[in-house]
Enzyme design. Structure first.
Site, PDB file in Angstrom:
ATOM      1  N   ASP A  71     -20.886   2.698  27.998  1.00 45.17           N
ATOM      2  CA  ASP A  71     -19.886   2.489  26.947  1.00 45.17           C
ATOM      3  C   ASP A  71     -20.484   3.066  25.676  1.00 45.17           C
ATOM      4  OD1 ASP A  71     -17.178   1.414  26.627  1.00 45.17           O
ATOM      5  OD2 ASP A  71     -18.069   0.259  25.010  1.00 45.17           O
ATOM      6  N   ASP A 159     -17.509  15.606  19.184  1.00 36.91           N
ATOM      7  CA  ASP A 159     -18.614  16.563  19.020  1.00 36.91           C
ATOM      8  C   ASP A 159     -18.334  17.676  18.004  1.00 36.91           C
ATOM      9  OD1 ASP A 159     -19.980  15.058  20.852  1.00 36.91           O
ATOM     10  OD2 ASP A 159     -19.977  16.565  22.447  1.00 36.91           O
ATOM     11  N   ARG A 185     -26.853   9.720  24.596  1.00 37.38           N
ATOM     12  CA  ARG A 185     -26.775   9.503  26.035  1.00 37.38           C
ATOM     13  C   ARG A 185     -28.038  10.000  26.726  1.00 37.38           C
ATOM     14  NH1 ARG A 185     -22.129  11.242  26.424  1.00 37.38           N
ATOM     15  NH2 ARG A 185     -21.183   9.210  26.113  1.00 37.38           N
TER      16      ARG A 185
END
Length: 202
Positions: A71, A159, A185
């Site tokens: 998440d 992004d 990430r």
């Protein structure tokens, strides 16, 4: 390490692509939940951690396999942390990346560069089974600020408007390997692999 198999509790195509690239080098077989006909979990939590646990538990219950969930989202300081856990549906349920970006740019239209600080957050949760009382939780962030217009064609989500001062570009201007090296990430996945190795049989 013996080969492990678990389900990836995500339906986000961009995340699936990034996870596949990161996991390709490991002795881990990852099955996207869509391949196992697992429905999307109801993300009723109020934090990234709560939602990641809900998604991992849902995938475990549906498949009987261990599950890894993610998440993640964008926190903008001038918006008191918004869009936060609602990043994927900021412009409404079913809204795409472009609509979400447009809404964020509009919300920050009157903010100067000094007030456009933000960060990506990522929480990974690994559960061995649906009743796992001690899920493995890894969290990482990526600091930057929000541009006034899109730059670059790569990545996904926010992004194109998330600028990294140290790299002098938006995330969408990075190639996949560069993004993996620096991103929230990528950092969380490296912690996950380090901690997972200590849990699994050799």
């Amino acid at each position: 390490m013996s080969k492990q198999q678990f389900v990836l509790a995500s339906g986000n195509a961009g995340k699936l692509r990034e996870f596949s690239q990161m996991l390709a080098e490991k002795h881990i077989e990852v099955l996207p939940q869509s391949a196992l006909n697992v429905t999307e979990a109801d993300e009723t939590g109020l934090t990234f951690v709560e939602n990641a646990i809900l998604k991992a538990r849902h995938a475990c219950e549906a498949t009987g396999l261990a599950a890894l969930s993610d998440d993640s989202g964008l926190e903008v300081d001038a918006l008191k942390g918004a869009p936060g856990i609602y990043s994927a549906r900021y412009a409404g349920v079913g809204a795409g990346d472009e609509a979400n970006i447009d809404k964020l740019l509009q919300a920050l239209a009157d903010k100067p560069e000094a007030e456009r600080s933000a960060r990506y957050q990522c929480v990974l949760v690994y559960m061995r089974h649906a009743l796992d009382p001690t899920p493995l939780i890894c969290q990482a962030s990526w600091e930057g600020h929000i541009l006034t217009e899109r730059r670059g064609e790569g990545g996904f989500g926010y992004d194109p408007i998330f600028y990294i001062p140290e790299l002098h570009c938006s995330v969408a201007q990075l190639n996949p390997a560069e993004k993996q090296q620096h991103s929230h990430r990528g950092k969380a996945m490296r912690e996950f692999f380090q901690r997972l190795n200590s849990l699994l049989p050799v």
